[in-house]
Design an enzyme around this catalytic site. Structure first.
Site, PDB file in Angstrom:
ATOM      1  N   ASP A 115       0.844  -1.202   0.000  1.00 44.17           N
ATOM      2  CA  ASP A 115       0.000   0.000   0.000  1.00 44.17           C
ATOM      3  C   ASP A 115       0.878   1.250   0.000  1.00 44.17           C
ATOM      4  OD1 ASP A 115       0.875  -0.223   2.587  1.00 44.17           O
ATOM      5  OD2 ASP A 115      -1.099  -0.018   3.519  1.00 44.17           O
ATOM      6  N   GLU A 127       8.893  -4.275  10.643  1.00 43.39           N
ATOM      7  CA  GLU A 127       9.328  -2.977  10.114  1.00 43.39           C
ATOM      8  C   GLU A 127       9.879  -2.089  11.219  1.00 43.39           C
ATOM      9  OE1 GLU A 127       6.625  -1.073   7.408  1.00 43.39           O
ATOM     10  OE2 GLU A 127       7.817   0.768   7.329  1.00 43.39           O
TER      11      GLU A 127
HETATM   12  O1  KIV Z   1       3.533  -1.124   1.640  1.00 42.37           O
HETATM   13  C1  KIV Z   1       4.708  -1.498   1.697  1.00 42.37           C
HETATM   14  O2  KIV Z   1       5.542  -1.186   0.834  1.00 42.37           O
HETATM   15  C2  KIV Z   1       5.100  -2.317   2.842  1.00 42.37           C
HETATM   16  C3  KIV Z   1       6.562  -2.546   3.022  1.00 42.37           C
HETATM   17  C4  KIV Z   1       7.174  -1.358   3.643  1.00 42.37           C
HETATM   18  C5  KIV Z   1       6.836  -3.772   3.790  1.00 42.37           C
HETATM   19  O3  KIV Z   1       4.287  -2.746   3.590  1.00 42.37           O
END
Ligand code: KIV
Length: 267
Positions: free
Chosen positions: A47, A185
């Site tokens: 997202d 994260e």
């Molecule tokens: O939306 C995204 O790119 C993510 C990554 C940061 C893991 O969830």
């Protein structure tokens, strides 16, 4: 020659064998094809498309329909990689029935292989329900960008004992709920190590140090498309911003000087 596709079983075996898992985000057909050709294990239709594709400040505005559009484009470019799609903000938090409906819509309309959602204990019931419907689920703990308004900033999470303990508990809850993997994260490397050693499903880190079972980066960050965004966890493999600007400037100059198109470039 047929390509050996990555599945959740492949990913679990990779963890068991100590083989690191590579993951990148992708949002369109062209980049998905390139990353798949390069041998990436997982492509995440993140997202983060809300930020890097749509130019929003946060991931909150992107809709389920917009995620489905990006996922459809990515799936068409993939032969081998395992494609995971983020459930966007608002498409699963209300209750497990809505979460399941959103996950089914993504799987039905995109051909992707799994969904990802953010959170721990509070989303466990939804995860169980989605997994029971035969849909692989990836969890996401630590800095969960859909909760940015609660956190107030994008600083490292779980530095304090209470939050670290909750994160450890949540990782076990997600494994028990049926997740096949968890994104960690922006948490301390030592905490990510503890979590990784304590569960049997792979952890994929972003700003979570080297002990995770795999790593993920947003493609725009690792390709250097936006040089203004450079937190320390990003390794930039290209300076695409510079290369693209140089190419565009040269093209503009060639058009202005009537150098382009030449005889060979004309019919
Ligand atoms: O939306 C995204 O790119 C993510 C990554 C940061 C893991 O969830």
């Amino acid at each position: 020659m047929s390509v050996k596709k990555i599945t959740t079983n492949t990913l679990l075996k990779m963890k068991a064998n100590g083989e690191k898992i590579s993951m990148l985000t992708a949002y369109d057909f062209s980049f998905a094809r390139l990353f798949d050709d390069a041998g990436i294990d997982i492509l995440l239709v993140g997202d983060s498309a809300s930020n890097v594709m749509a130019g929003n400040e946060t991931t909150l505005p992107i809709t389920l329909e917009q995620m489905i559009y990006h996922a459809q484009c990515v799936v068409k470019g993939v032969e081998r990689s395992f494609v995971v799609v983020d459930l966007p903000f608002g498409s699963y938090q209300s209750n497990s029935e809505i979460a399941l409906a959103s996950a089914i819509k993504i799987m039905k309309e995109t051909g992707a292989h799994a969904i990802k959602l953010e959170g721990g204990e509070e989303v466990a019931e939804s995860i169980k329900r989605i997994v029971s419907a035969g849909i692989p689920v990836m969890g996401h703990l630590g800095l969960t960008p859909q909760s940015i308004n609660k956190f107030g900033s994008y600083v490292v999470r779980a530095k304090e004992d209470a939050e670290a303990e909750k994160l450890k508990r949540d990782s076990v809850i997600l494994e028990q709920a049926g997740c096949f993997g968890i994104v960690l994260e922006k948490i301390p490397a030592i905490l990510a190590k503890e979590v990784t050693e304590n569960i049997n499903i792979p952890t994929i880190g972003i700003g979570a140090g080297k002990y995770c079972d795999g790593q993920v980066l947003v493609m725009h960050d690792m390709l250097g498309i936006n040089s203004e965004f450079k937190p320390r966890f990003i390794r930039q493999y290209l300076n695409l911003e510079k290369l693209i600007k140089e190419a565009a400037s040269q093209y503009i100059a060639d058009v202005k000087s009537s150098d382009f198109p030449n005889e060979q470039e004309s019919y």
